[in-house]
Design an enzyme around this catalytic site. Structure first.
Site, PDB file in Angstrom:
ATOM      1  N   LYS A   1     -13.282  -2.989 -24.798  1.00 34.27           N
ATOM      2  CA  LYS A   1     -14.683  -2.692 -24.497  1.00 34.27           C
ATOM      3  C   LYS A   1     -15.195  -3.517 -23.315  1.00 34.27           C
ATOM      4  CE  LYS A   1     -17.094  -5.904 -27.620  1.00 34.27           C
ATOM      5  NZ  LYS A   1     -18.132  -6.013 -28.664  1.00 34.27           N
ATOM      6  N   ASP A   2     -14.477  -4.613 -22.949  1.00 36.65           N
ATOM      7  CA  ASP A   2     -14.896  -5.443 -21.819  1.00 36.65           C
ATOM      8  C   ASP A   2     -14.473  -4.861 -20.478  1.00 36.65           C
ATOM      9  OD1 ASP A   2     -16.008  -7.230 -23.559  1.00 36.65           O
ATOM     10  OD2 ASP A   2     -14.424  -8.742 -23.376  1.00 36.65           O
TER      11      ASP A   2
ATOM     12  N   ARG B   1     -27.201  -2.527 -25.910  1.00 34.84           N
ATOM     13  CA  ARG B   1     -26.912  -1.440 -26.858  1.00 34.84           C
ATOM     14  C   ARG B   1     -27.369  -1.825 -28.262  1.00 34.84           C
ATOM     15  NH1 ARG B   1     -23.190  -1.143 -30.608  1.00 34.84           N
ATOM     16  NH2 ARG B   1     -22.163  -3.005 -29.795  1.00 34.84           N
ATOM     17  N   ARG B   2     -26.996  -3.024 -28.692  1.00 42.51           N
ATOM     18  CA  ARG B   2     -27.416  -3.487 -30.019  1.00 42.51           C
ATOM     19  C   ARG B   2     -28.924  -3.690 -30.071  1.00 42.51           C
ATOM     20  NH1 ARG B   2     -22.396  -7.715 -30.115  1.00 42.51           N
ATOM     21  NH2 ARG B   2     -20.825  -6.318 -31.027  1.00 42.51           N
TER      22      ARG B   2
ATOM     23  N   ARG C   1     -25.394 -16.289 -26.240  1.00 41.30           N
ATOM     24  CA  ARG C   1     -24.166 -16.220 -25.463  1.00 41.30           C
ATOM     25  C   ARG C   1     -23.122 -17.150 -26.062  1.00 41.30           C
ATOM     26  NH1 ARG C   1     -23.661 -15.496 -20.314  1.00 41.30           N
ATOM     27  NH2 ARG C   1     -21.484 -15.646 -20.916  1.00 41.30           N
TER      28      ARG C   1
ATOM     29  N   ARG D   1     -21.372 -18.816 -30.994  1.00 43.36           N
ATOM     30  CA  ARG D   1     -22.522 -18.027 -31.449  1.00 43.36           C
ATOM     31  C   ARG D   1     -22.816 -18.261 -32.933  1.00 43.36           C
ATOM     32  NH1 ARG D   1     -21.135 -12.361 -30.476  1.00 43.36           N
ATOM     33  NH2 ARG D   1     -19.087 -13.013 -29.752  1.00 43.36           N
TER      34      ARG D   1
ATOM     35  N   CYS E   1     -21.180  -1.487 -18.863  1.00 40.92           N
ATOM     36  CA  CYS E   1     -21.146  -2.241 -20.119  1.00 40.92           C
ATOM     37  C   CYS E   1     -22.506  -2.752 -20.568  1.00 40.92           C
ATOM     38  CB  CYS E   1     -20.185  -3.419 -19.981  1.00 40.92           C
ATOM     39  SG  CYS E   1     -18.454  -2.920 -19.840  1.00 40.92           S
TER      40      CYS E   1
END
Length: 308
Positions: A82-83, A131-132, A149, A155, A240
């Site tokens: 996904k990156d 997105r989230r 981050r 996190r 992204c």
């Protein structure tokens, strides 16, 4: 290949990235190859304060590995798929997509999720993903979103130390490094990022020997599903950092696909769902993007461009 026929595997040095690289190394060792991990630190790992969207999206995690590969310092690079940007102008290519783990997003709430039952409570939720953020605000419009981050461990520490109600994590990232017990709830309603939960192995273009070796690691079902998701992302011109989600899975020779695009504040949402046979799934991501853009989701893209 590098000297002594050892396959040099490039990876970021976080616990999760190292775990992923070791999985690839293990598969290659089972095929009879010697391997060595080479650790590369990215700009995204060094700067933990600037929001990803201001740093150019998740490409900041991949550039250092790209450079190491182009400079022949490593033979292959292991990425969270996904990156990777959907367009790559460099002479590098994905040679294998590993079988996907849990693609869902999850909620880490140190004091429990009871606050979700109170419609008037103004919760504070941490995420660096647009997105989230957009999907959460669509569902809980009176909540506040704060940026977070760092790697998974960093996190988690921030969630414990700060006065936040919860933070959103990819379930696979927590589960892969035995931190799944921190998950308070799986967000089954949230559409995940394109290719979330899948790992990609990158090689240099023209390296036919390495391609022959690495292609043996490819998982066909995951490759098809992530291709559909990334086709959608590409055609949405989303990148992204856009509030766009896409998820496909295969069951009983059918591909089930859902996609979503939202304005950053979550107020406007455009949804797409389709079921087709595996044989007809090749263009599914493209047709989904055309449908949503036609319905008005172009507003999402225009908003992202104006934000930049």
């Amino acid at each position: 290949m590098s000297k002594q026929n050892v396959i040099h595997i490039g990876t970021r040095d976080s616990q999760l990235a190292t775990w992923q690289a070791k999985q690839v190394a293990k598969k290659l060792q089972e095929l009879g190859h010697d391997t060595e991990l080479i650790f590369v630190k990215s700009e995204g790992d060094i700067d933990l304060k600037t929001p990803l969207t201001e740093m150019g999206g998740k490409g900041v995690f991949t550039k250092a590995l790209d450079d190491a590969q182009l400079n022949d310092e490593i033979d292959i690079a292991v990425h969270s798929f996904k990156d990777l940007p959907t367009e790559n102008p460099l002479p590098l290519k994905v040679a294998a997509i590993m079988e996907r783990a849990d693609p869902r997003d999850s909620l880490v709430a140190p004091d429990g999720i009871g606050f979700l039952e109170d419609p008037d409570y103004e919760a504070t939720i941490a995420t660096s993903s647009n997105r989230r953020r957009a999907q959460w605000l669509h569902r809980y419009p009176n909540h506040n979103i704060v940026n977070i981050r760092g790697n998974v461990n960093t996190r988690l520490e921030k969630v414990e130390k700060n006065d936040w109600d919860a933070a959103i994590f990819a379930a696979a990232g927590l589960e892969r490094i035995d931190l799944g017990h921190h998950i308070s709830e799986y967000l089954d309603w949230m559409v995940s990022a394109a290719a979330q939960g899948a790992m990609a192995v990158m090689i240099r273009e023209g390296d036919s020997k390495m391609e022959e070796i690495i292609s043996q690691l490819n998982h066909d079902e995951t490759a098809l599903c992530t291709m559909i998701e990334r086709d959608f992302l590409h055609d949405m011109e989303a990148g992204c950092s856009a509030p766009v989600g896409a998820y496909a899975f295969i069951d009983d020779s059918k591909v089930y696909f859902k996609a979503i695009a939202l304005t950053l504040d979550g107020r406007e949402s455009y949804d797409y769902e389709e079921v087709v046979s595996v044989g007809e799934a090749g263009g599914l991501g493209h047709s989904a993007a055309q449908a949503l853009l036609g319905e008005g989701a172009i507003k999402v893209i225009e908003q992202m461009k104006s934000e930049k």
